[in-house]
Design a protein around this motif. Structure first.
Motif, PDB file in Angstrom:
ATOM      1  N   MET A 208       0.818  -1.194   0.000  1.00  0.00           N
ATOM      2  CA  MET A 208       0.000   0.000   0.000  1.00  0.00           C
ATOM      3  C   MET A 208       0.865   1.262   0.000  1.00  0.00           C
ATOM      4  N   GLN A 209       1.947   1.229   0.760  1.00  0.00           N
ATOM      5  CA  GLN A 209       2.835   2.391   0.834  1.00  0.00           C
ATOM      6  C   GLN A 209       3.480   2.677  -0.521  1.00  0.00           C
ATOM      7  N   GLN A 210       3.841   1.628  -1.242  1.00  0.00           N
ATOM      8  CA  GLN A 210       4.473   1.816  -2.540  1.00  0.00           C
ATOM      9  C   GLN A 210       3.511   2.447  -3.549  1.00  0.00           C
ATOM     10  N   GLU A 211       2.247   2.065  -3.489  1.00  0.00           N
ATOM     11  CA  GLU A 211       1.256   2.660  -4.381  1.00  0.00           C
ATOM     12  C   GLU A 211       1.082   4.147  -4.093  1.00  0.00           C
ATOM     13  N   ASP A 212       1.083   4.519  -2.816  1.00  0.00           N
ATOM     14  CA  ASP A 212       0.973   5.935  -2.447  1.00  0.00           C
ATOM     15  C   ASP A 212       2.192   6.716  -2.929  1.00  0.00           C
ATOM     16  N   ASP A 213       3.365   6.102  -2.811  1.00  0.00           N
ATOM     17  CA  ASP A 213       4.580   6.751  -3.293  1.00  0.00           C
ATOM     18  C   ASP A 213       4.541   6.966  -4.804  1.00  0.00           C
ATOM     19  N   LEU A 214       4.063   5.968  -5.534  1.00  0.00           N
ATOM     20  CA  LEU A 214       3.975   6.090  -6.993  1.00  0.00           C
ATOM     21  C   LEU A 214       2.956   7.151  -7.398  1.00  0.00           C
ATOM     22  N   ARG A 215       1.841   7.233  -6.672  1.00  0.00           N
ATOM     23  CA  ARG A 215       0.851   8.270  -6.971  1.00  0.00           C
ATOM     24  C   ARG A 215       1.400   9.658  -6.677  1.00  0.00           C
TER      25      ARG A 215
END
Length: 119
Positions: free
Chosen positions: A1-8
């Motif tokens: 989940m954290q990686q998706e937020d970083d990519l966004r």
């Protein structure tokens, strides 16, 4: 989940940098083609005051190349931060040709302004 937020978040920053690049190009056109814009009857007094104040403090519009260089730098940074999709049809020769043509049209078009409007 954290990686998706970083990519966004990274995607939003890259979009913002692209928007800044476009804004610098629009400002460049407005500033250096002001004679033609005024002749067309387009007068945005608030923008004129903001740009005059910005030029007085930052000196960004002292040369036609400064805003173009800033636009290219922001566009290059946004491209570096974005992952591209591999396409076998794109070759280095095509990239070099597009870069060369783009360089000529973007940086070496000052003579168009000299034809009618003097700086």
């Amino acid at each position: 989940m954290q990686q998706e937020d970083d990519l966004r978040g990274l995607a939003k920053v890259m979009d913002f940098m692209r928007a800044l690049s476009i804004l610098f190009v629009v400002i460049n056109i407005y500033w250096f083609c002001y004679g033609a814009i005024k002749e067309w009857g387009i007068n945005i007094g608030v923008v004129d005051k903001i740009l005059l104040g910005f030029n007085r403090t930052a000196g960004l519009f002292t040369s036609i190349l400064w805003t173009k260089i800033f636009a290219v730098v922001f566009l290059a940074l946004s491209c570096l931060g974005t992952k591209g999709v591999k396409d076998e049809k794109i070759t280095w020769n095509k990239i070099y040709v597009c870069l060369g043509v783009g360089f000529v049209f973007f940086f070496l078009n000052w003579w168009l302004l000299l034809r009618r409007y003097r700086w």
